[in-house]
Structure formats: structure tokens, C-alpha cells
Design a protein around this motif. Structure first.
Motif, PDB file in Angstrom:
ATOM      1  N   ASN A 194       0.835  -1.203   0.000  1.00  0.00           N
ATOM      2  CA  ASN A 194       0.000   0.000   0.000  1.00  0.00           C
ATOM      3  C   ASN A 194       0.866   1.246   0.000  1.00  0.00           C
ATOM      4  OD1 ASN A 194       0.555  -1.182   2.668  1.00  0.00           O
ATOM      5  ND2 ASN A 194      -0.445   0.646   3.494  1.00  0.00           N
ATOM      6  N   THR A 195       0.569   2.128  -0.923  1.00  0.00           N
ATOM      7  CA  THR A 195       1.305   3.391  -1.025  1.00  0.00           C
ATOM      8  C   THR A 195       0.397   4.600  -0.912  1.00  0.00           C
ATOM      9  OG1 THR A 195       1.104   3.320  -3.449  1.00  0.00           O
ATOM     10  CG2 THR A 195       3.100   2.338  -2.464  1.00  0.00           C
ATOM     11  N   ILE A 196      -0.896   4.430  -1.224  1.00  0.00           N
ATOM     12  CA  ILE A 196      -1.827   5.559  -1.190  1.00  0.00           C
ATOM     13  C   ILE A 196      -2.386   5.749   0.212  1.00  0.00           C
ATOM     14  CG2 ILE A 196      -3.965   6.490  -2.152  1.00  0.00           C
ATOM     15  CD1 ILE A 196      -3.448   4.874  -4.665  1.00  0.00           C
ATOM     16  N   PHE A 197      -2.750   4.662   0.868  1.00  0.00           N
ATOM     17  CA  PHE A 197      -3.336   4.725   2.198  1.00  0.00           C
ATOM     18  C   PHE A 197      -2.432   4.011   3.200  1.00  0.00           C
ATOM     19  CE2 PHE A 197      -7.007   5.095  -0.654  1.00  0.00           C
ATOM     20  CZ  PHE A 197      -7.592   6.254  -0.152  1.00  0.00           C
ATOM     21  N   SER A 198      -2.478   4.488   4.437  1.00  0.00           N
ATOM     22  CA  SER A 198      -1.642   3.915   5.492  1.00  0.00           C
ATOM     23  C   SER A 198      -2.231   2.611   6.012  1.00  0.00           C
ATOM     24  CB  SER A 198      -1.511   4.917   6.646  1.00  0.00           C
ATOM     25  OG  SER A 198      -2.772   5.088   7.286  1.00  0.00           O
ATOM     26  N   ASP A 199      -1.423   1.904   6.805  1.00  0.00           N
ATOM     27  CA  ASP A 199      -1.904   0.661   7.429  1.00  0.00           C
ATOM     28  C   ASP A 199      -3.124   0.920   8.302  1.00  0.00           C
ATOM     29  OD1 ASP A 199       0.281  -0.367   6.177  1.00  0.00           O
ATOM     30  OD2 ASP A 199       1.127  -1.338   7.957  1.00  0.00           O
ATOM     31  N   ASP A 200      -3.085   2.008   9.061  1.00  0.00           N
ATOM     32  CA  ASP A 200      -4.214   2.319   9.940  1.00  0.00           C
ATOM     33  C   ASP A 200      -5.482   2.601   9.133  1.00  0.00           C
ATOM     34  OD1 ASP A 200      -2.662   1.997  12.169  1.00  0.00           O
ATOM     35  OD2 ASP A 200      -2.219   4.138  12.399  1.00  0.00           O
ATOM     36  N   ASP A 201      -5.327   3.255   7.982  1.00  0.00           N
ATOM     37  CA  ASP A 201      -6.488   3.517   7.131  1.00  0.00           C
ATOM     38  C   ASP A 201      -7.107   2.210   6.651  1.00  0.00           C
ATOM     39  OD1 ASP A 201      -6.245   6.254   7.357  1.00  0.00           O
ATOM     40  OD2 ASP A 201      -4.930   6.426   5.605  1.00  0.00           O
ATOM     41  N   LEU A 202      -6.279   1.298   6.189  1.00  0.00           N
ATOM     42  CA  LEU A 202      -6.794   0.018   5.684  1.00  0.00           C
ATOM     43  C   LEU A 202      -7.406  -0.799   6.815  1.00  0.00           C
ATOM     44  CD1 LEU A 202      -3.978  -1.028   3.183  1.00  0.00           C
ATOM     45  CD2 LEU A 202      -6.030   0.320   2.760  1.00  0.00           C
ATOM     46  N   ALA A 203      -6.755  -0.811   7.978  1.00  0.00           N
ATOM     47  CA  ALA A 203      -7.269  -1.598   9.108  1.00  0.00           C
ATOM     48  C   ALA A 203      -8.586  -1.040   9.624  1.00  0.00           C
ATOM     49  CB  ALA A 203      -6.240  -1.630  10.231  1.00  0.00           C
ATOM     50  N   VAL A 269      -1.453  -6.195  -0.467  1.00  0.00           N
ATOM     51  CA  VAL A 269      -2.497  -5.641  -1.325  1.00  0.00           C
ATOM     52  C   VAL A 269      -1.868  -5.005  -2.554  1.00  0.00           C
ATOM     53  CG1 VAL A 269      -4.033  -5.200   0.633  1.00  0.00           C
ATOM     54  CG2 VAL A 269      -2.502  -3.391  -0.154  1.00  0.00           C
ATOM     55  N   HIS A 270      -2.691  -4.894  -3.580  1.00  0.00           N
ATOM     56  CA  HIS A 270      -2.335  -4.112  -4.765  1.00  0.00           C
ATOM     57  C   HIS A 270      -3.398  -3.033  -4.909  1.00  0.00           C
ATOM     58  CE1 HIS A 270      -1.291  -2.921  -8.815  1.00  0.00           C
ATOM     59  NE2 HIS A 270      -2.530  -3.183  -9.209  1.00  0.00           N
ATOM     60  N   GLU A 271      -2.997  -1.782  -4.754  1.00  0.00           N
ATOM     61  CA  GLU A 271      -3.974  -0.693  -4.776  1.00  0.00           C
ATOM     62  C   GLU A 271      -4.319  -0.251  -6.190  1.00  0.00           C
ATOM     63  OE1 GLU A 271      -3.146   1.729  -0.654  1.00  0.00           O
ATOM     64  OE2 GLU A 271      -1.793   2.089  -2.347  1.00  0.00           O
ATOM     65  N   GLY A 272      -3.334  -0.162  -7.070  1.00  0.00           N
ATOM     66  CA  GLY A 272      -3.581   0.393  -8.387  1.00  0.00           C
ATOM     67  C   GLY A 272      -3.742   1.906  -8.317  1.00  0.00           C
ATOM     68  N   LYS A 273      -4.213   2.492  -9.387  1.00  0.00           N
ATOM     69  CA  LYS A 273      -4.422   3.929  -9.429  1.00  0.00           C
ATOM     70  C   LYS A 273      -5.855   4.280  -9.031  1.00  0.00           C
ATOM     71  CE  LYS A 273      -0.995   5.181 -12.940  1.00  0.00           C
ATOM     72  NZ  LYS A 273      -0.780   5.859 -14.253  1.00  0.00           N
ATOM     73  N   GLN A 274      -6.011   5.435  -8.403  1.00  0.00           N
ATOM     74  CA  GLN A 274      -7.345   5.923  -8.105  1.00  0.00           C
ATOM     75  C   GLN A 274      -8.029   6.367  -9.394  1.00  0.00           C
ATOM     76  OE1 GLN A 274      -6.238   8.705  -4.787  1.00  0.00           O
ATOM     77  NE2 GLN A 274      -7.928   7.649  -3.757  1.00  0.00           N
ATOM     78  N   VAL A 275      -9.300   6.019  -9.510  1.00  0.00           N
ATOM     79  CA  VAL A 275     -10.043   6.248 -10.743  1.00  0.00           C
ATOM     80  C   VAL A 275     -11.025   7.395 -10.542  1.00  0.00           C
ATOM     81  CG1 VAL A 275     -11.641   5.210 -12.403  1.00  0.00           C
ATOM     82  CG2 VAL A 275      -9.773   3.850 -11.437  1.00  0.00           C
ATOM     83  N   TYR A 276     -11.110   8.283 -11.520  1.00  0.00           N
ATOM     84  CA  TYR A 276     -11.996   9.444 -11.463  1.00  0.00           C
ATOM     85  C   TYR A 276     -13.076   9.323 -12.538  1.00  0.00           C
ATOM     86  CZ  TYR A 276      -8.372  11.418  -8.495  1.00  0.00           C
ATOM     87  OH  TYR A 276      -7.480  11.623  -7.463  1.00  0.00           O
ATOM     88  N   ILE A 277     -14.194   9.967 -12.274  1.00  0.00           N
ATOM     89  CA  ILE A 277     -15.337   9.914 -13.191  1.00  0.00           C
ATOM     90  C   ILE A 277     -15.105  10.894 -14.335  1.00  0.00           C
ATOM     91  CG2 ILE A 277     -17.814  10.262 -13.411  1.00  0.00           C
ATOM     92  CD1 ILE A 277     -18.051   9.570 -10.424  1.00  0.00           C
ATOM     93  N   ARG A 278     -15.151  10.379 -15.574  1.00  0.00           N
ATOM     94  CA  ARG A 278     -14.970  11.247 -16.732  1.00  0.00           C
ATOM     95  C   ARG A 278     -16.309  11.735 -17.268  1.00  0.00           C
ATOM     96  NH1 ARG A 278     -12.467   9.861 -22.665  1.00  0.00           N
ATOM     97  NH2 ARG A 278     -14.522   8.893 -22.839  1.00  0.00           N
ATOM     98  N   THR A 279     -17.270  10.818 -17.455  1.00  0.00           N
ATOM     99  CA  THR A 279     -18.604  11.193 -17.931  1.00  0.00           C
ATOM    100  C   THR A 279     -19.653  10.336 -17.242  1.00  0.00           C
ATOM    101  OG1 THR A 279     -18.541   9.617 -19.774  1.00  0.00           O
ATOM    102  CG2 THR A 279     -17.740  11.867 -20.213  1.00  0.00           C
ATOM    103  N   VAL A 280     -20.885  10.861 -17.213  1.00  0.00           N
ATOM    104  CA  VAL A 280     -22.041  10.125 -16.690  1.00  0.00           C
ATOM    105  C   VAL A 280     -23.178  10.264 -17.697  1.00  0.00           C
ATOM    106  CG1 VAL A 280     -23.691   9.872 -14.803  1.00  0.00           C
ATOM    107  CG2 VAL A 280     -21.360  10.602 -14.311  1.00  0.00           C
ATOM    108  N   ARG A 281     -23.740   9.130 -18.121  1.00  0.00           N
ATOM    109  CA  ARG A 281     -24.845   9.158 -19.086  1.00  0.00           C
ATOM    110  C   ARG A 281     -25.930   8.184 -18.659  1.00  0.00           C
ATOM    111  NH1 ARG A 281     -24.175   7.157 -23.793  1.00  0.00           N
ATOM    112  NH2 ARG A 281     -22.223   6.011 -23.429  1.00  0.00           N
ATOM    113  N   PHE A 282     -27.164   8.527 -19.010  1.00  0.00           N
ATOM    114  CA  PHE A 282     -28.307   7.636 -18.834  1.00  0.00           C
ATOM    115  C   PHE A 282     -28.856   7.299 -20.210  1.00  0.00           C
ATOM    116  CE2 PHE A 282     -27.974   9.288 -14.615  1.00  0.00           C
ATOM    117  CZ  PHE A 282     -28.568   8.347 -13.784  1.00  0.00           C
ATOM    118  N   THR A 283     -29.196   6.035 -20.410  1.00  0.00           N
ATOM    119  CA  THR A 283     -29.795   5.608 -21.678  1.00  0.00           C
ATOM    120  C   THR A 283     -31.089   4.849 -21.390  1.00  0.00           C
ATOM    121  OG1 THR A 283     -28.595   3.490 -21.705  1.00  0.00           O
ATOM    122  CG2 THR A 283     -27.525   5.396 -22.743  1.00  0.00           C
ATOM    123  N   GLY A 284     -32.034   4.946 -22.316  1.00  0.00           N
ATOM    124  CA  GLY A 284     -33.303   4.235 -22.183  1.00  0.00           C
ATOM    125  C   GLY A 284     -34.352   4.982 -21.398  1.00  0.00           C
ATOM    126  N   ASN A 285     -34.033   6.173 -20.885  1.00  0.00           N
ATOM    127  CA  ASN A 285     -34.989   6.953 -20.098  1.00  0.00           C
ATOM    128  C   ASN A 285     -35.856   7.806 -21.008  1.00  0.00           C
ATOM    129  OD1 ASN A 285     -32.259   8.171 -20.365  1.00  0.00           O
ATOM    130  ND2 ASN A 285     -33.291  10.012 -19.602  1.00  0.00           N
TER     131      ASN A 285
END
Length: 785
Positions: A194-203, A269-285
Motif C-alpha cells: 500500500n502506497t496511497i493509504f496507510s496501514d491504519d487507514d486500511l485496518a 495488497v495491490h492498490e492500483g491507481k485511483q479512478v476518477y469519473i470522466r462522464t455520466v450518461r443515462f440511456t433508455g430513459n
């Protein structure tokens, strides 16, 4: 195998028949007689023959003999079954069924148990005298006891079993020898990778798998492998709430230290990169535009992805402001909103919500089931679902809250059922379970001013004045008698309330009373009140207003700073605006209560001889902290209460009962504000001889945590509290930092028809104004409050 032995016996018999009749056409001998051998005490021969399916006079066919063995084997009461030919005569063949009965349990013998009692072990095994005790049952007994020890954190308990013959018949004692082993605690939890969050955060994501400091005696660090497995799932959810879509647990291990009897948990653990929202769409409405649905989803482009927030705001959240509520509150019962994540690079995601709206449903009829006493109209006036309306999920939730506040029904059994009728109609069924609501109220206490005080009375909370013996109309009839030691305090009161006048949410009622007090002052108050109230629709239907007009006669033989000797009269006018959204009156688990009250007398206008104005403000709020089996059991209540009274003229007359008093359990006779941890009526201004004279300003603040041990058939809950308050002579002497502080614990139990019973033990941190000593520990008996 026993079944094989029985089958060989049948085969031998069939072969013998075949040899003796080899030169004849297939013909089977007649069964001339059947006997049974090997039965133990309590087993009947004719019953065994009947279960076998064999009959005297029928042919001894091989298929029938094999089926007889299967039939008896299927009873699971024998460990060995054989059917043999005993002899053959001109009358036919005589058969004997030889059986060996299975073992049965006489008692369970336990050796070596310390952490689990014999009763706990017997409960885990769940076997009683006379139950079948096969080898498999013996294995299950060891398994169940092993699991019981694992729940206690004793993962290495060793259980051995032995079946010991008893003196009678085929009965055995099941002897268990237990080596309990050590109970392991968690010494440390370490994370790698873990590099993004500390041990205490995960625990912190773990709910049950935790370490503790030496002083944290209220916490548990006991290792439970099943809970540890669940906590690992919580860690995965925790990652998804913080944008780590690729995070995973690569490897984990539990290292045991036998000398210290603790464990170290290591998780890679393997954290990977934090993911951000690029777009939000609704279909069928087609019903709602996309921008409306996006506002309900409450996410923004560039925001860190939070799966929990998105799921709640899409499906259902506590405030019912989710996107699905738009559909479910407007008839679209089967609307589905399914999110799809499209990854864009390592750190971005597009959210596409596919909407399936479906048909729009109308409520065909609303049924009420289980109300044996309460009349349908009383229940229906609390419902917000009506035939002909479009289906509305929020209306159902609001209806359940209204039924809960009535307190006529078991809150855990309030369950709505939505029954589809066809493609566009549903029936809504409210299932309720009546419980006793009428109470015999009683309270006992000890107040410094009045000695032993108390009250008794009857409150019919679901009364029907047109049918008094049956009840069920939701009216309230009450009679109360309060008393003080040696007639120092006497109060008689009778009241009646109709909560719905002419089918409208208009409340009307009256209250007649006669109060006498004889301690330092000699005063008698006699009067009556007429009450009118109305539930509002604006700002919402939790708001209501109540107005009271009353007249009282006050006769006193003692003069005071606040009132005159002789006979005084008062015309009282009061107005109260309140908003109450509690889901239950006895043990609320959510909601709030706000009350703003004003009261005045018309003495300054020449009507009566008493004049004063009084203001009151109360605010309480309850939030659930923990649910058990889907029902909130642990809740926190925070509240505040403030009041102020003063005269309109310099030569004013204020009855002492209208002033503010504080301390103890609130059972002192006057409108006494409770403050646990201090003696009754000990907070506020006092005369030179230590008598409470009351004050014109009051404030009290409370924080209370409650845990319900049971809600049905009657509520039982534990509580801990911290509170502070004071009473001041006037607004000039009021000091918001000069509060008397206390903390403690207690218990409540509702026993119908007696009422609410309990106790509080409070510790007052500040000095008693009368004794000038720290208040310390105080016991408060609560009876009817």
C-alpha cells in the motif's frame, strides 16, 4: 455393510427356493408366519412387520423380500437387518426378521470444558434422551462443539468422543473429552504494497478484526477466522469507495505465536491507481430527462469514483433522494437502473446507466390485516397509500412511520406486502400485530421538598367513547393522581383527547385538574383547559400546531416574591408549534422532535390577577448506530431544552408551579426538569434554609446512547447518558458555561399495563448548590417515566 448382510440372506433364501423347484414352473411358497428377533425394550414386533410390508398368506417373492429390507432400512432405527427362512412346512415358509437396533442416547458426559458450560455444549449438540446416536451423529456432535469453540475464538480446541454402553437396553452415553487449547488475540495487523493509504487507514475498514491498546478494555481483539474473512470483503468494498477499482488482496497469512497466545495478520495488497469519473450518461430513459437523473445521482465529472455513494444514490438512500425513487414514487414499480463502467485509461471511468422503465402501476386496493382491536379507519388515516393512486414507495415508508408512532402495533412486525394483480395494478397489504396499549401508570420517587412522591393512574391510549369496553378508536382517556408525603402534595387530573375530529387531523380535548401543595407554602390550584390542535401540510405533514385556553383559580395562604396571598385567578393562553418525525414513541430509532411553545396569562389586560409570559424550546434527534437482523437496536439521542418566564408588569404574579426547577429523576411534583446525578429539586435558586424557590430561566443538554435488548413483546433497553443543565434566577444571571454536568447509565422496560419501569445511576461532577459538596453517585428509580 448391514444392508449387504440382509441382502445376502435374501439371496441365499432365493437360491434355495430355486434349487428345490428347479424342475417346476416358477412358483413361490406362501408366507405362513413371520417373527422378529433382536428387538430391544420399547420396540414392537407387529410394528416392525407392518413397516416391512410383508404379510402372512402372501407369496414369498424375492422382490418383496428385498423391498422389505429397504423399507426397514429406511426407518433408520436398525444397524443390521436380515430376513431368513426359519423352516418350511406344508403350510408354507416361516420367516424370521433378525435386526440389530441402533444406539440411542442416554446422556452427554463432558470432561475438560472451562470456557463453555455443559449447557452450552448440549445446546450445540442438540441431542436429547432417546435420540438415535449413530456414528455419523457422533461425528456431528464433535463438529458442532468444535464450531462453538471457534465462535469463542478458541480455534485449536480438540474434541474426542466415545460411546459408552449404559446399563439398560441399547442406550449409550456420549462422552466428550475436550482439550480447549489457547484463545488467540490479535497483536498486530500489517499491510504490504500500500502506497496511497496507510496501514491504519486500511485496518479501519475491518469491523471485527481489530487490535487494541492496553487501556481499551471495552474493545475485543479476539481472533475469529470467519469474521476475518468477512472483514476482508469489507476491505474490498472500502477500496471501491475510494476510487481503487483495481485494488485487490494479493495474499494474506495469519502467524500464530503460541508463547504469547496472539497472532499477527499480514496482508499484501495491490492498490492500483485511483479512478476518477470522466462522464455520466443515462440511456433508455423516456419519462425523466437525463439532467434530472444526474442531479439525483449527485456525482460530478472529475470526482473520485465512490461505488457506495453511486449505488445508494442510484438505488436507495436514507433520504429517498435516489434516482430510483423518481420512478418508484410515481408508479414505475419495475423500473431498473443498471450502471455499466467503461474504463478509459488507468485513472478514468465513464458511467453509463441503462434504464428500463417498464409499466406504470396503480394501487387497486389497500388492505389491513391483523388489527383485531384497532378499527380500520384509525389505521387508514395514518396511511399515505390510497386506491387509485400511482404506486409510491415513499408513501409506504411514510405510512409505516405513522403506524409506528401510534404504538398500537409491534414495530418489528410492521411489514407491507405489494401484490401484483396484473401488468398495471397492484394491491398493498399492511400486516400488523396488535399489542397492549392501555397502561396503568405509576411513578415513585423521593424529592427533598415533598419527601416520598408518586403518582398512579390509568391511561387508555386506544379508547372509544362510543364503545368503552371494546376500544380501538384511537382516543385517549386518562386519570392521574399524584401524591406527596403526609398530604404535602395532592393532584387529581382527568383528560380526554380525540385525535381526529370528523375524520380530519384536528385534535380536540379537555383537561380538568385540582392540585394542592402544603410545604413552606400552602397553595391550591383548580382549573380546566380546552385543547385544539391541527396537523399541517406545510412545510410538511410532520408539523402541527396546538392551542390551549384554560382558566384556573389559585388559593394561597402564603405570600411570596412571585405571587400574592389570597385568591388569584388566571386566564391562560398557550400556543405550541412542533415537528415530530419519530418512528416510535417508546424506542425511537430515527427522526427528530422540535417544540416551540408560548404561554401567557391575561392579567396585564385586567382579566384575572396573574400575568406572565413563558417561552419553551425543545429539540431532540435520534440516529441509528447499529442494526440487528435488519432492525435498529443501537441508537443515539441528542437533545436540548430551554425555557424562560417573566412577568409583563413590575408588580407581577407568577405561580411557583410555572417557574423552573431541576434535579433528580423529574418526579418532584412541579414541572421539574430531570438532571440525573443530582438530588431531586437541588439545582437552581434556593432560599437561606435550602428550599428551592425556582428560577426564571432554564437550560438542559443531553446525549444518550440506547441499546434495545428486546422490542417485542415489550421493549427492554439499556442506556448510557451524559447531560448538563442549570436553572437561573433571571436572564441576567444566566451563564451558559455554568452548567451542572453528569454522566451515568440505566435501563428501561415497558410492562403493560404498568408502564415504563427502570433506573438510572448518575454521577454528578459538580457541587450540590445546597450541600456545597460534589454530588457524586446518585441512584434514580424510574417508575412510569
Amino acid at each position: 455393510m448391514p444392508f449387504g448382510k440382509g441382502l445376502w440372506g435374501v439371496i441365499f433364501f432365493v437360491v434355495a427356493l430355486s434349487v428345490s423347484q428347479a424342475q417346476q414352473a416358477p412358483k413361490y411358497p406362501i408366507i405362513a408366519g413371520i417373527t422378529v428377533e433382536g428387538l430391544t425394550q420399547g420396540e414392537d414386533m407387529q410394528t416392525v412387520i407392518a413397516y416391512s410390508g410383508l404379510r402372512v398368506g402372501s407369496d414369498a417373492r424375492p422382490d418383496d423380500l428385498m423391498m422389505a429390507v429397504k423399507n426397514l432400512w429406511g426407518r433408520k432405527t436398525f444397524s443390521d437387518i436380515r430376513i431368513e427362512k426359519e423352516r418350511e412346512t406344508a403350510l408354507g415358509v416361516f420367516l424370521v426378521i433378525r435386526v440389530q437396533s441402533v444406539a440411542r442416547l442416554r446422556k452427554i458426559v463432558v470432561l475438560g470444558n472451562d470456557n463453555l458450560s455443559v449447557k452450552e455444549i448440549e445446546k450445540a449438540i442438540d441431542k436429547r434422551y432417546g435420540d438415535i446416536l449413530s456414528g455419523y451423529d457422533e461425528y456431528l456432535a464433535r463438529l458442532h462443539v468444535k464450531r462453538a469453540y471457534e465462535k469463542e475464538g478458541m480455534l485449536f480446541a480438540n474434541i474426542k468422543s466415545e460411546m459408552l454402553p449404559a446399563d439398560s437396553g441399547n442406550y449409550f452415553d456420549l462422552a466428550l473429552t475436550i482439550v480447549e487449547g489457547a484463545e488467540y488475540s490479535i497483536a498486530r495487523i500489517e499491510f504490504e504494497g500500500n502506497t496511497i493509504f496507510s496501514d491504519d487507514d486500511l485496518a479501519s475498514s475491518f469491523e471485527d478484526t481489530k487490535t487494541k491498546k492496553w487501556f481499551q478494555i471495552w474493545k475485543s481483539s479476539k481472533l475469529d477466522l470467519k469474521k476475518y474473512k468477512t472483514d476482508k470483503d469489507l476491505l474490498r468494498e472500502w477500496f471501491l469507495e475510494r476510487g481503487l477499482l483495481d485494488a485487490e488482496i494479493v495474499f494474506d497469512t495469519v502467524v500464530f505465536n503460541d508463547e504469547e497466545q496472539n497472532v499477527s495478520i499480514r496482508i499484501e495488497v495491490h492498490e492500483g491507481k485511483q479512478v476518477y469519473i470522466r462522464t455520466v450518461r443515462f440511456t433508455g430513459n423516456t419519462v425523466y430527462p437525463e439532467d434530472v437523473l444526474i442531479r439525483r445521482l449527485d456525482v460530478s465529472v472529475g470526482e473520485l469514483y465512490d461505488q457506495k455513494k453511486i449505488t445508494q444514490n442510484l438505488m436507495v438512500n436514507a433520504e429517498q433522494t435516489d434516482a430510483s425513487s423518481l420512478y418508484s414514487d410515481n408508479g414505475y414499480l419495475q423500473a431498473r437502473l443498471e450502471p455499466e463502467l467503461i474504463r478509459v485509461g488507468d485513472d478514468s471511468v465513464d458511467i453509463v446507466v441503462k434504464v428500463t422503465e417498464g409499466e406504470r402501476y396503480t394501487v387497486r386496493k389497500v388492505e389491513i390485516v391483523g388489527n383485531n382491536k384497532t378499527r380500520d379507519r384509525v389505521v387508514r388515516r395514518e396511511l399515505y397509500t390510497r386506491p387509485g393512486d400511482y404506486f409510491n414507495r415513499s408513501a409506504i415508508i411514510r405510512s409505516l412511520r405513522g403506524l409506528g408512532v401510534l404504538n398500537y402495533f409491534n414495530p418489528e412486525s410492521l411489514k407491507p406486502e405489494v401484490v401484483p394483480v396484473d401488468k398495471t395494478h397492484v394491491d398493498v397489504v399492511y400486516k400488523v400485530e396488535e399489542r397492549s396499549t392501555d397502561t396503568f401508570n405509576a411513578s415513585v420517587g423521593f424529592a427533598g421538598a415533598f419527601g416520598l412522591t408518586g403518582s398512579v393512574g390509568v391511561t387508555l391510549n386506544n379508547f372509544d367513547i362510543s364503545s368503552p369496553l371494546r376500544g380501538g378508536a384511537g382516543q385517549i382517556m386518562s386519570f392521574q393522581w399524584e401524591f406527596g408525603q403526609a398530604s404535602r402534595l395532592q393532584t387529581f387530573q382527568i383528560s380526554f383527547t380525540e385525535p381526529w375530529l370528523f375524520g380530519q387531523p384536528t385534535t380536540v380535548g379537555f383537561n380538568l385538574y385540582d392540585t394542592r401543595q402544603n410545604f413552606n407554602i400552602n397553595i391550591r390550584r383548580t382549573g380546566g383547559q380546552l385543547n385544539v390542535g391541527r396537523r399541517f401540510r406545510f412545510p410538511d405533514d410532520f408539523f402541527r400546531g396546538d392551542w390551549t385556553v384554560g382558566f384556573e383559580r389559585i388559593e394561597s395562604s402564603t405570600a411570596s416574591l412571585f405571587y400574592r396571598a389570597g385568591v388569584n385567578t388566571a386566564l391562560n393562553l398557550s400556543q405550541t408549534f412542533s415537528r415530530t418525525s419519530y418512528d416510535n414513541t417508546i424506542f425511537p430509532t430515527s427522526g427528530s422532535r422540535f417544540v416551540f411553545s408560548t404561554k401567557a396569562t391575561a392579567g396585564a389586560l385586567g382579566i384575572g390577577t396573574i400575568d406572565y409570559g413563558k417561552l419553551g424550546l425543545t429539540f431532540d434527534m435520534v440516529n441509528p448506530l447499529l442494526s440487528v437482523d435488519g432492525h435498529p437496536r443501537l441508537v443515539m439521542l441528542v437533545g436540548s431544552e430551554m425555557g424562560y418566564i417573566n412577568g409583563f408588569k413590575t408588580d407581577t404574579t407568577i405561580p411557583p408551579q410555572e417557574l423552573f426547577y431541576m434535579g433528580g429523576n423529574g418526579l418532584g411534583g412541579f414541572s421539574l426538569t430531570p438532571l440525573r446525578g443530582y438530588r431531586d429539586n437541588s439545582i437552581g435558586p434556593h432560599s437561606a434554609n435550602g428550599t428551592a424557590v425556582g428560577g426564571r430561566m432554564m437550560a438542559r443538554f443531553l446525549a444518550e446512547v440506547r441499546f434495545a435488548l428486546s422490542l417485542n413483546p415489550f421493549p427492554i433497553y439499556l442506556l448510557s447518558f451524559a447531560e448538563a443543565g442549570n436553572v437561573w434566577s433571571n436572564i441576567k444571571t444566566a451563564d451558559p458555561f455554568g452548567l451542572k454536568r453528569a454522566a451515568g447509565f440505566g435501563m428501561r422496560i415497558l410492562l403493560n399495563p404498568i408502564g415504563l419501569i427502570g433506573f438510572d445511576v448518575g454521577y454528578g461532577f459538580d457541587t450540590d448548590p445546597v450541600t456545597n459538596q460534589k454530588s457524586g453517585w446518585q441512584f434514580h428509580f424510574q417508575f412510569g417515566r
